[in-house]
Design an enzyme around this catalytic site. Structure first.
Site, PDB file in Angstrom:
ATOM      1  N   TRP A 174      14.199   6.180 -10.300  1.00  0.00           N
ATOM      2  CA  TRP A 174      12.874   6.178  -9.669  1.00  0.00           C
ATOM      3  C   TRP A 174      11.998   7.337 -10.156  1.00  0.00           C
ATOM      4  CZ3 TRP A 174      12.711  10.944  -7.770  1.00  0.00           C
ATOM      5  CH2 TRP A 174      13.946  11.540  -7.444  1.00  0.00           C
TER       6      TRP A 174
ATOM      7  N   ALA B 104      14.621   0.829 -10.472  1.00  0.00           N
ATOM      8  CA  ALA B 104      15.101   1.364  -9.196  1.00  0.00           C
ATOM      9  C   ALA B 104      14.386   0.655  -8.042  1.00  0.00           C
ATOM     10  CB  ALA B 104      14.843   2.868  -9.128  1.00  0.00           C
ATOM     11  N   SER B 105      15.087   0.444  -6.957  1.00  0.00           N
ATOM     12  CA  SER B 105      14.496  -0.298  -5.835  1.00  0.00           C
ATOM     13  C   SER B 105      13.335   0.466  -5.200  1.00  0.00           C
ATOM     14  CB  SER B 105      15.560  -0.604  -4.781  1.00  0.00           C
ATOM     15  OG  SER B 105      16.215   0.600  -4.412  1.00  0.00           O
TER      16      SER B 105
ATOM     17  N   GLY C 142      20.276   7.821 -15.128  1.00  0.00           N
ATOM     18  CA  GLY C 142      20.488   8.100 -13.714  1.00  0.00           C
ATOM     19  C   GLY C 142      21.563   9.141 -13.545  1.00  0.00           C
ATOM     20  N   SER C 143      22.202   9.142 -12.408  1.00  0.00           N
ATOM     21  CA  SER C 143      23.185  10.189 -12.122  1.00  0.00           C
ATOM     22  C   SER C 143      24.468   9.974 -12.905  1.00  0.00           C
ATOM     23  CB  SER C 143      23.515  10.169 -10.629  1.00  0.00           C
ATOM     24  OG  SER C 143      24.132   8.941 -10.309  1.00  0.00           O
TER      25      SER C 143
ATOM     26  N   GLU D  55      22.019   8.221 -20.138  1.00  0.00           N
ATOM     27  CA  GLU D  55      21.199   9.430 -19.942  1.00  0.00           C
ATOM     28  C   GLU D  55      21.454   9.873 -18.512  1.00  0.00           C
ATOM     29  OE1 GLU D  55      19.515  10.008 -23.636  1.00  0.00           O
ATOM     30  OE2 GLU D  55      19.570  11.217 -21.821  1.00  0.00           O
ATOM     31  N   LEU D  56      22.264  10.899 -18.324  1.00  0.00           N
ATOM     32  CA  LEU D  56      22.785  11.176 -16.992  1.00  0.00           C
ATOM     33  C   LEU D  56      22.257  12.499 -16.427  1.00  0.00           C
ATOM     34  CD1 LEU D  56      26.415   9.913 -17.730  1.00  0.00           C
ATOM     35  CD2 LEU D  56      24.453   8.626 -16.849  1.00  0.00           C
TER      36      LEU D  56
ATOM     37  N   CYS E 153      15.821  15.341 -14.575  1.00  0.00           N
ATOM     38  CA  CYS E 153      17.171  15.732 -15.003  1.00  0.00           C
ATOM     39  C   CYS E 153      17.118  16.928 -15.936  1.00  0.00           C
ATOM     40  CB  CYS E 153      17.821  14.569 -15.727  1.00  0.00           C
ATOM     41  SG  CYS E 153      16.822  14.073 -17.115  1.00  0.00           S
TER      42      CYS E 153
ATOM     43  N   GLU F 261      23.237  19.575  -9.054  1.00  0.00           N
ATOM     44  CA  GLU F 261      21.821  19.380  -9.352  1.00  0.00           C
ATOM     45  C   GLU F 261      21.056  19.324  -8.034  1.00  0.00           C
ATOM     46  OE1 GLU F 261      21.489  15.571 -11.075  1.00  0.00           O
ATOM     47  OE2 GLU F 261      20.196  16.287 -12.650  1.00  0.00           O
TER      48      GLU F 261
HETATM   49  N1  LIG Z   1      19.448  12.170 -18.056  1.00  0.00           N
HETATM   50  C1  LIG Z   1      18.301  11.636 -17.671  1.00  0.00           C
HETATM   51  O1  LIG Z   1      17.401  11.354 -18.473  1.00  0.00           O
HETATM   52  C2  LIG Z   1      18.068  11.362 -16.226  1.00  0.00           C
HETATM   53  C3  LIG Z   1      19.030  11.572 -15.238  1.00  0.00           C
HETATM   54  N2  LIG Z   1      18.748  11.317 -13.915  1.00  0.00           N
HETATM   55  C4  LIG Z   1      19.738  11.674 -12.888  1.00  0.00           C
HETATM   56  O2  LIG Z   1      19.765  10.667 -11.828  1.00  0.00           O
HETATM   57  C5  LIG Z   1      19.829  11.309 -10.556  1.00  0.00           C
HETATM   58  C6  LIG Z   1      18.577  11.026  -9.771  1.00  0.00           C
HETATM   59  O3  LIG Z   1      18.162   9.743  -9.976  1.00  0.00           O
HETATM   60  P1  LIG Z   1      18.730   8.592  -9.041  1.00  0.00           P
HETATM   61  O4  LIG Z   1      17.864   7.411  -9.213  1.00  0.00           O
HETATM   62  O5  LIG Z   1      18.979   9.034  -7.642  1.00  0.00           O
HETATM   63  O6  LIG Z   1      20.122   8.285  -9.687  1.00  0.00           O
HETATM   64  P2  LIG Z   1      21.099   7.092  -9.349  1.00  0.00           P
HETATM   65  O7  LIG Z   1      22.108   7.239 -10.396  1.00  0.00           O
HETATM   66  O8  LIG Z   1      21.513   7.029  -7.935  1.00  0.00           O
HETATM   67  O9  LIG Z   1      20.251   5.736  -9.591  1.00  0.00           O
HETATM   68  C7  LIG Z   1      19.806   5.437 -10.876  1.00  0.00           C
HETATM   69  C8  LIG Z   1      19.672   3.928 -10.962  1.00  0.00           C
HETATM   70  O10 LIG Z   1      20.955   3.359 -10.853  1.00  0.00           O
HETATM   71  C9  LIG Z   1      20.973   2.372  -9.830  1.00  0.00           C
HETATM   72  N3  LIG Z   1      22.307   2.327  -9.255  1.00  0.00           N
HETATM   73  C10 LIG Z   1      22.813   3.087  -8.278  1.00  0.00           C
HETATM   74  N4  LIG Z   1      24.104   2.741  -8.057  1.00  0.00           N
HETATM   75  C11 LIG Z   1      24.400   1.725  -8.923  1.00  0.00           C
HETATM   76  C12 LIG Z   1      25.551   0.926  -9.200  1.00  0.00           C
HETATM   77  N5  LIG Z   1      26.691   1.099  -8.533  1.00  0.00           N
HETATM   78  N6  LIG Z   1      25.482  -0.025 -10.171  1.00  0.00           N
HETATM   79  C13 LIG Z   1      24.340  -0.215 -10.856  1.00  0.00           C
HETATM   80  N7  LIG Z   1      23.211   0.502 -10.646  1.00  0.00           N
HETATM   81  C14 LIG Z   1      23.249   1.465  -9.689  1.00  0.00           C
HETATM   82  C15 LIG Z   1      19.887   2.819  -8.873  1.00  0.00           C
HETATM   83  O11 LIG Z   1      19.443   1.719  -8.129  1.00  0.00           O
HETATM   84  P3  LIG Z   1      18.789   1.962  -6.650  1.00  0.00           P
HETATM   85  O12 LIG Z   1      17.830   3.084  -6.780  1.00  0.00           O
HETATM   86  O13 LIG Z   1      18.127   0.684  -6.323  1.00  0.00           O
HETATM   87  O14 LIG Z   1      19.945   2.292  -5.784  1.00  0.00           O
HETATM   88  C16 LIG Z   1      18.831   3.313  -9.844  1.00  0.00           C
HETATM   89  O15 LIG Z   1      18.117   2.223 -10.334  1.00  0.00           O
HETATM   90  C17 LIG Z   1      19.978  12.751 -10.842  1.00  0.00           C
HETATM   91  O16 LIG Z   1      21.329  13.084 -10.981  1.00  0.00           O
HETATM   92  C18 LIG Z   1      19.282  12.929 -12.199  1.00  0.00           C
HETATM   93  O17 LIG Z   1      19.678  14.056 -12.903  1.00  0.00           O
HETATM   94  C19 LIG Z   1      17.567  10.793 -13.509  1.00  0.00           C
HETATM   95  C20 LIG Z   1      16.602  10.550 -14.463  1.00  0.00           C
HETATM   96  C21 LIG Z   1      16.755  10.847 -15.869  1.00  0.00           C
HETATM   97  O1  LIG Z   2      14.227  11.394 -15.885  1.00  0.00           O
HETATM   98  C1  LIG Z   2      14.040  12.441 -16.419  1.00  0.00           C
HETATM   99  O2  LIG Z   2      14.289  13.521 -15.918  1.00  0.00           O
HETATM  100  C2  LIG Z   2      13.465  12.380 -17.782  1.00  0.00           C
HETATM  101  O3  LIG Z   2      14.436  11.993 -18.699  1.00  0.00           O
HETATM  102  C3  LIG Z   2      12.926  13.709 -18.134  1.00  0.00           C
HETATM  103  S1  LIG Z   2      11.784  13.587 -19.385  1.00  0.00           S
HETATM  104  O4  LIG Z   2      12.216  12.584 -20.377  1.00  0.00           O
HETATM  105  O5  LIG Z   2      10.531  13.170 -18.756  1.00  0.00           O
HETATM  106  O6  LIG Z   2      11.761  14.920 -19.925  1.00  0.00           O
END
Ligand SMILES: NC(=O)C1=CN([C@@H]2O[C@H](COP(=O)(O)OP(=O)(O)OC[C@H]3O[C@@H](n4cnc5c(N)ncnc54)[C@H](OP(=O)(O)O)[C@@H]3O)[C@@H](O)[C@H]2O)C=CC1
Ligand SMILES: O=C(O)[C@H](O)CS(=O)(=O)O
Length: 491
Positions: A164, A190-191, A242-243, A264-265, A298, A395
């Site tokens: 999101w 993301a929802s 995501g995470s 990308e975590l 992230c 984080e």
């Molecule tokens: N490395 C990077 O570029 C990035 C990393 N992040 C990391 O993500 C976290 C924050 O973002 P956040 O959205 O809360 O992360 P989440 O990992 O909780 O969610 C990311 C996406 O995964 C979906 N999701 C959650 N659980 C599942 C599952 N079991 N199976 C499939 N899809 C799933 C979520 O859906 P829904 O929301 O609908 O539950 C959302 O669309 C932080 O740790 C951040 O560092 C975030 C952005 C960029």
């Molecule tokens: O979700 C994020 O944090 C992004 O990957 C960071 S950036 O790409 O906008 O720097």
């Protein structure tokens, strides 16, 4: 929460960009599982009800993407480039509306949202150009009658799951290289933030991207979408942002099909200020790095290390500058920091502050309990941070800046690298020898030197250790959507 309601269509020049049905195989469809609500995190009001697709409907989207990809791969790179350029042009022409939609559903200030639209569109522009440069190879044969050719071909159907916090750019950073390579794409946003994804689907249709090549399948149940993506044999590529926790789940699920994955975590970025740093520049960089998207990125500085000789001066300058940041509704002029995405996010920031104070940290700015209501939380700085505190390993993903003190370079490198994560890191210093040694010693995929902002489509973005697999952006970014085929010809 602010007590206003959001008339989102009334805020748009082109209300047709506010799409609430799913975009599947060139059709706008309703959800077999009904609808789910999207709320404005600043005001708490419902701004849209979006189609909630069933797993069977996601499977149908994959079927359509599988068929469409065969024809799409027959287009020349130049033909794909042309339609991607049109998509980019439409994104930029509609930048204001796309930004407004993003602020309404995600909360970031409008200026930041518009900035993300330009950042996200840049991946479509860049990889549209790369579509013309997917080169193969000829290699001198191993025998006089043998000729070796290497072909680069699209991997097939790519499925994406995105967070999101950057509801536009995290999708285009994947869809750009995927479509440029000749893949088709099924995006599950993301929802909390499906509207940004659906708006660019409206523009994809207008740009002439063929039916089935780009699909958006919103669902309220993320796990079902993830399982379909991982278990459906027609999907050959999973790309996730995501995470780390969810990344692990998806990697386990994808293992059964030995599926190609890009991850990308999570991150836990150190931001290091050495005693020869330009402190004013370091403060500016720390604010940009820590408080962008209200700390919900992230690559945000999660730990700020300051060398002892400049610790007090830096802390004072940082507090003076952070005090000026305005917290409020992202749709209002002059807001620097919007709301956090959920109250759960607020709880995590408060937990990290409480934990730090229990372990001896001092509040320099802000407080644990704030009079701000709803999902707003003011920027907070703690001093006396130590590695025993939760934010040293977790984080925070919010507007909390913990200041750690260090004496020498070896000590700070050891502390900075003491994490399972390895995405972004930053440091401010002038001595060239120190700059080289520290940049080489930091165990991260990204190192910002004398800058707090590293995001660009021109560079390979990605992490090491448990921050991910693969790179997004730069000419490297398209490789994750290509297969290499070795052709051995006997002449
Ligand atoms: N490395 C990077 O570029 C990035 C990393 N992040 C990391 O993500 C976290 C924050 O973002 P956040 O959205 O809360 O992360 P989440 O990992 O909780 O969610 C990311 C996406 O995964 C979906 N999701 C959650 N659980 C599942 C599952 N079991 N199976 C499939 N899809 C799933 C979520 O859906 P829904 O929301 O609908 O539950 C959302 O669309 C932080 O740790 C951040 O560092 C975030 C952005 C960029
Ligand atoms: O979700 C994020 O944090 C992004 O990957 C960071 S950036 O790409 O906008 O720097």
């Amino acid at each position: 929460m602010l007590d206003q309601t959001t008339d989102l269509p009334g805020l748009l020049k082109d209300p047709s960009l506010l799409a609430t049905r799913a975009y599947v195989n060139g059709e706008w469809i309703t959800g077999a599982d009904g609808e789910f609500e999207v709320t404005n995190p600043a005001r708490g009001d419902v701004i849209a009800r979006v189609a909630d697709l069933s797993r069977a409907q996601i499977a149908g989207a994959i079927d359509g993407a599988y068929l469409a990809q065969k024809a799409w791969a027959q287009w020349t790179g130049k033909e794909r480039a042309k339609v991607l350029r049109k998509w980019f042009d439409l994104m930029m022409e509609n930048q204001d509306d796309l930004g407004t939609i993003m602020t309404a559903e995600q909360g970031k200030p409008l200026a930041e949202a518009k900035g993300e639209i330009a950042y996200g569109a840049s991946f479509i522009e860049f990889f549209g150009e790369e579509a013309k440069r997917v080169y193969g190879e000829t290699i001198p044969g191993h025998a006089r009658d043998k000729r070796i050719t290497v072909l680069k071909q699209p991997i097939g159907v790519a499925a994406s799951i995105t967070p999101w916090n950057f509801p536009n750019a995290m999708i285009t950073r994947k869809a750009g290289p995927a479509l440029a390579a000749g893949c088709s794409f099924v995006a599950r946003p993301a929802s909390e933030t499906p509207l940004s994804a659906l708006a660019i689907a409206v523009l994809a249709e207008r740009a002439g991207i063929p039916a089935g090549v780009f699909n958006v399948v919103p669902t309220s149940s993320s796990s079902e979408a993830g399982k379909e993506f991982c278990e459906n044999p027609k999907v050959r590529k999973l790309t996730f942002t995501g995470s780390t926790e969810v990344g692990r789940i998806l990697l386990r699920q994808a293992a059964d099909q030995v599926m190609k994955c890009s991850m990308e975590l999570g991150g836990n970025a150190p931001f290091i200020v050495f005693d020869d740093a330009d402190l004013d520049a370091a403060v500016e960089g720390a604010i940009a790095c820590k408080f962008r998207n209200n700390g919900q990125t992230c690559v945000c500085a999660n730990r700020i290390y300051v060398q002892s000789g400049v610790y007090d001066a830096f802390a004072g300058k940082l507090a003076a500058a952070v005090k000026k940041l305005k917290v409020g509704d992202g749709l209002e002029e002059g807001t620097d920091l919007g709301p956090l995405i959920t109250t759960k996010a607020i709880d995590k920031v408060q937990e990290h502050i409480r934990d730090a104070r229990e372990k001896g940290a001092t509040l320099l700015l802000g407080s644990e309990e704030q009079e701000l209501d709803g999902q707003f939380f003011g920027p907070t700085i703690v001093t006396g941070a130590t590695r025993e505190m939760k934010f040293a390993t977790e984080e925070t993903f919010g507007p909390l800046a913990p200041l750690f003190k260090f004496e020498d370079v070896d000590e700070v490198i050891e502390m900075a690298n003491d994490t399972i994560f390895g995405l972004a890191s930053y440091f401010y210093a002038k001595d060239l020898s120190r700059v080289y040694k520290v940049a080489e010693a930091l165990e991260y995929g990204i190192v910002g030197v004398n800058t707090g902002l590293i995001s660009t489509e021109l560079a390979p973005f990605g992490g090491v250790k448990q921050s991910g697999l693969g790179r997004e952006g730069s000419h490297h970014g398209i490789e994750d959507y290509l297969e290499m085929k070795y052709v051995c010809l006997s002449v």
